[in-house]
Enzyme design. Structure first.
Site, PDB file in Angstrom:
ATOM      1  N   THR A 141       0.275   7.132  13.467  1.00  0.00           N
ATOM      2  CA  THR A 141      -0.269   6.234  12.748  1.00  0.00           C
ATOM      3  C   THR A 141       0.168   4.930  13.002  1.00  0.00           C
ATOM      4  OG1 THR A 141      -0.455   7.854  10.754  1.00  0.00           O
ATOM      5  CG2 THR A 141      -0.244   5.294  10.280  1.00  0.00           C
ATOM      6  N   ALA A 142       1.290   4.756  13.663  1.00  0.00           N
ATOM      7  CA  ALA A 142       1.823   3.456  14.196  1.00  0.00           C
ATOM      8  C   ALA A 142       1.007   2.887  15.353  1.00  0.00           C
ATOM      9  CB  ALA A 142       3.439   3.398  14.441  1.00  0.00           C
TER      10      ALA A 142
ATOM     11  N   GLU B 117       9.330   1.779  11.406  1.00  0.00           N
ATOM     12  CA  GLU B 117      10.169   2.686  11.200  1.00  0.00           C
ATOM     13  C   GLU B 117       9.619   4.016  11.410  1.00  0.00           C
ATOM     14  OE1 GLU B 117      12.165   5.668  10.146  1.00  0.00           O
ATOM     15  OE2 GLU B 117      12.352   4.690   8.259  1.00  0.00           O
TER      16      GLU B 117
ATOM     17  N   LYS C 182       0.710  -1.181   0.064  1.00  0.00           N
ATOM     18  CA  LYS C 182       0.011   0.098   0.059  1.00  0.00           C
ATOM     19  C   LYS C 182       0.843   1.037   0.209  1.00  0.00           C
ATOM     20  CE  LYS C 182      -1.954   3.033   2.046  1.00  0.00           C
ATOM     21  NZ  LYS C 182      -2.030   4.499   1.777  1.00  0.00           N
TER      22      LYS C 182
ATOM     23  N   CYS D 119      13.668  11.032   7.265  1.00  0.00           N
ATOM     24  CA  CYS D 119      13.193  10.925   8.705  1.00  0.00           C
ATOM     25  C   CYS D 119      14.671  10.904   9.530  1.00  0.00           C
ATOM     26  CB  CYS D 119      12.737   9.295   8.794  1.00  0.00           C
ATOM     27  SG  CYS D 119      13.937   8.093   8.049  1.00  0.00           S
TER      28      CYS D 119
ATOM     29  N   GLY E 150       6.397   5.566   8.846  1.00  0.00           N
ATOM     30  CA  GLY E 150       5.734   6.535   9.164  1.00  0.00           C
ATOM     31  C   GLY E 150       5.747   7.202  10.462  1.00  0.00           C
TER      32      GLY E 150
ATOM     33  N   GLU F 130       9.093  16.357  15.768  1.00  0.00           N
ATOM     34  CA  GLU F 130       9.755  16.198  14.443  1.00  0.00           C
ATOM     35  C   GLU F 130       8.689  17.137  13.186  1.00  0.00           C
ATOM     36  OE1 GLU F 130      10.961  12.582  11.510  1.00  0.00           O
ATOM     37  OE2 GLU F 130       8.775  12.597  12.288  1.00  0.00           O
TER      38      GLU F 130
END
Length: 482
Positions: free
Chosen positions: A234-235, A252, A177, A285, A230, A383
């Site tokens: 979301t994780a 990650e 995806k 990242c 990401g 971040e």
């Protein structure tokens, strides 16, 4: 179908070896000028179900395929990528706004390297047998099943194949995806893999929004591995969806990495390392966005840094003279700008930049360096994922380490020093998955990669990738009677 940078891209899903459409579509917009470039099939639960079913059906045969044949097919995919470097580079630049020169010279060639590396590593993967009281132990890596791979937008194809290649090498089947802000090269990859002879259903691509296609994919009970790159929020959602099925995860996530510059460092090198953090318009990242500089050289360092950044060229990423392109999307641009505005309100002072590039308009944000940000402020702890750096000073080595470790992240760290003993002491204390000493972004697929704290879960690369994408099995055999 869409014509993007002179390249025809099929905008349907790739499921079970066929192109599949959807009742709904979403618009893909180029960050270069914010103009639509394609209408993309918008997948959801139905398309995910079809893709997982196709991957499940293809799994037994692919898992039984010999290591040599799997490696041959991965090399064939790499050959296909090599033949289309220019097309892939042009489409990727149009889709995510990164520099065409970077795509040509490094990023797209790295895609082919990902496939070749894991193909070759597969052929040498193994562990020496060992004995326990006369019993023989044999370690093997068994294919795990269907893998859900959810990939980011900042280096779409390269980071997708960092996951796809080891999963396929391991004997797993894949449902990929891609990020909805940069989906096009994943579609091209599906075509390249099919041309290389990859069996139907082994690689599937479902396009769509994270809240629709992504959510359905990570909650599917037939998925046996989930790898995601990401954001932390979301994780958390992915982990919650995977928990009922106990699906193993590799995550990650974000970073707020430091660059520690000691007074004994090569000043020119340290400045070069700092300026390099603006790569890909700050959308990296691993970027060391917190510049921690020993107080005795901070003035000289800052003077040299500002002189270097003045020479950076911001503009159209298709122009070979451009150093910094646009932000990926209007939503992301506004997020970056919001963080910058709040930093100013908190008392931070922008030595350069500090806002959009009004000369260029659109999604172009000026390279920014803040100083004087209050301790614990948002700009020092969250971040940004844009061209925004902060500068702080320290007096002692202990203070530098404490500042470097003073966030909830632990993805990477960079260290500039002329003292090997100091380098050894400091790197041992830094909380990070990767530490670079007097260098940056030197990556080897043999090395473990991942983050500590809220920067991730797990490691991939070399054996670590196969440990994740396989079920590692130990077989113990008693002595045979003669």
């Amino acid at each position: 179908m869409a014509e993007v940078a002179g390249v025809t891209v099929d905008t349907g899903h790739w499921i079970g070896g066929e192109r599949v459409g959807s009742a709904a579509e979403f618009t893909d917009v180029s960050p270069i000028d914010e103009q639509p470039i394609a209408e993309i099939a918008r997948g959801g639960a139905a398309e995910v179900e079809a893709a997982v079913t196709a991957a499940t059906r293809a799994f037994p045969a692919w898992a039984r395929t010999s290591r040599e044949e799997r490696a041959r097919l991965l090399h064939a995919i790499a050959d296909g990528v090599d033949k289309r470097v220019e097309e892939l580079a042009q489409v990727e630049t149009a889709d995510n706004g990164a520099l065409i020169r970077s795509h040509r010279r490094g990023v797209i060639p790295r895609v082919a390297h990902n496939f070749r590396f894991f193909a070759d590593w597969l052929l040498r993967l193994g562990h020496d047998d060992f004995e326990t009281r006369g019993h023989r132990n044999h370690v093997s890596w068994d294919p795990a099943g269907v893998c859900a791979l959810i990939t980011p937008w900042n280096a779409p194809l390269m980071l997708a194949t960092w996951k796809v290649a080891p999963a396929l090498a391991a004997g797993d089947t894949v449902v990929l995806k891609p990020a909805e802000w940069s989906p096009l090269t994943a579609s091209l990859l599906a075509g390249i893999a099919a041309e290389a002879g990859l069996p139907d259903g082994v690689l599937n691509v479902v396009q769509g929004l994270g809240t629709e296609a992504g959510a359905a994919l990570v909650a599917h009970p037939d998925v046996r591995r989930i790898s995601f790159t990401g954001s932390v929020p979301t994780a958390r959602n992915i982990a919650a969806a995977a928990a009922p099925n106990l699906t193993p995860l590799s995550l990650e996530l974000g970073g707020k990495s430091p660059l520690l510059v000691f007074a004994d460092a090569d000043l020119d090198l340290a400045v070069d390392l700092a300026v390099e953090q603006y790569d890909n318009a700050g959308q990296v990242c691993l970027a060391a966005t917190r510049l921690l500089v020993e107080a005795s050289i901070a003035g000289e360092f800052t003077e040299h840094f500002l002189a270097r950044t003045e020479r950076l060229v911001q503009g159209d990423p298709r122009d070979l003279s451009t150093d910094i392109g646009p932000q990926i999307h209007r939503k992301h641009f506004e997020r970056v700008d919001g963080l910058v505005r709040r930093a100013k309100a908190d008392g931070a002072r922008a030595l350069i930049g500090g806002g959009p590039n009004t000369d260029l308009g659109g999604l172009y944000y000026r390279p920014t360096l803040f100083t004087g940000a209050p301790e614990g402020s948002e700009i020092l702890s969250e971040e940004v994922f844009g061209p925004v750096l902060t500068l702080q000073t320290f007096d002692t080595e202990e203070q530098a380490v404490a500042m470097a470790n003073g966030t909830r992240f632990g993805l990477a760290a960079t260290l500039a020093t002329g003292d090997p003993e100091r380098a050894a002491r400091v790197t041992e204390q830094l909380v990070a998955g990767t530490v670079w000493v007097n260098c940056f972004f030197v990556r080897d697929l043999r090395a473990p990669f991942g983050g500590s704290r809220q920067s991730g879960v797990g490691r991939e690369g070399g054996d670590w990738s196969f440990d994740f994408y396989c079920d590692v099995k130990n077989t113990v055999v008693a002595p045979w009677e003669k």
